[in-house]
Write an enzyme that holds these catalytic residues in place. Structure first.
Site, PDB file in Angstrom:
ATOM      1  N   GLU A 118      -2.639  -3.550   8.201  1.00 51.19           N
ATOM      2  CA  GLU A 118      -2.612  -4.566   7.146  1.00 51.19           C
ATOM      3  C   GLU A 118      -3.712  -4.259   6.162  1.00 51.19           C
ATOM      4  OE1 GLU A 118      -3.252  -6.811  10.230  1.00 51.19           O
ATOM      5  OE2 GLU A 118      -1.125  -7.023  10.668  1.00 51.19           O
ATOM      6  N   TYR A 130      -3.385   5.160   1.977  1.00 46.21           N
ATOM      7  CA  TYR A 130      -2.356   5.066   3.018  1.00 46.21           C
ATOM      8  C   TYR A 130      -1.025   5.641   2.510  1.00 46.21           C
ATOM      9  CZ  TYR A 130      -5.758   1.896   5.168  1.00 46.21           C
ATOM     10  OH  TYR A 130      -6.902   1.355   5.708  1.00 46.21           O
TER      11      TYR A 130
END
Ligand SMILES: CC(C)(COP(=O)(O)OP(=O)(O)OC[C@H]1O[C@@H](n2cnc3c(N)ncnc32)[C@H](O)[C@@H]1OP(=O)(O)O)[C@@H](O)C(=O)NCCC(=O)NCCS
Length: 159
Positions: A118, A130
């Protein structure tokens, strides 16, 4: 904040060593954490990572100085990236990417086939990192973060 250096001026993560977390690293890690996270982990949280039964926690060292860290929990076949941070004066040199790649490699070696995390919706730097590593946005958890009620973006990567 966007990095203003041109690609030619950029240094790289060459020369960075990744080592397993030791108790002696924790004070330096806490300093980086305070500079990096609006809701920093407590000392106890880092101490718990020292002998975590299903965790891997790596520290990045450059010239004997701690410049970053990151952790992952291995939940059967899923890798959960729990934290990553790089000292503000060492960012944008590939260190964050090195840390997360190494965590994913370590998790994969222990049998994971996918990874998740998250991230705050406003954290474009981390989301960019990411995505660079193959994570994709999969869901939004509304008002997930207690400090400012910010949404969390849930990201997944399948090997
Ligand atoms: C997120 C963080 C760990 C990235 O570390 P880093 O070492 O600077 O990242 P890298 O140099 O490895 O960057 C890899 C890629 O991520 C993306 N990225 C990293 N920082 C970025 C920024 N400020 N803006 C946009 N994209 C960024 C880019 O695609 C970058 O590749 P490039 O430099 O070739 O363009 C660092 O900014 C940090 O510590 N932030 C505070 C803590 C935090 O937000 N942690 C994540 C919690 S989920």
């Amino acid at each position: 904040m966007a990095d203003k250096r041109s690609p030619r001026q950029k240094s790289t993560a060459t020369g960075i060593q990744l080592v397993p977390l030791e108790a002696g690293h924790i004070p330096a890690i806490i300093e980086i954490e305070k500079q990096s996270n609006s809701s920093p982990w407590s000392e106890r949280s880092f101490v718990n990572e020292l002998d975590h039964p299903y965790g891997v926690f790596l520290v990045a060292v450059a010239d004997g100085r701690i410049v970053g860290f990151g952790g992952v929990w291995i939940m059967i076949d899923e890798a959960h990236v729990t934290t990553v941070a790089v000292s503000p004066d060492h960012r944008r040199r590939g260190i964050g990417k090195r840390i997360v790649s190494a965590l994913l490699d370590a998790a994969q070696a222990r049998g994971t086939t996918c990874a998740t995390l998250e991230v705050r919706a406003s954290n474009t730097a981390a989301i960019g990192l990411y995505e660079d590593l193959g994570f994709v946005r999969s869901a939004v958890r509304k008002r997930y973060y207690p400090d400012n009620r910010e949404d969390a973006v849930v990201m997944w990567k399948h090997d």
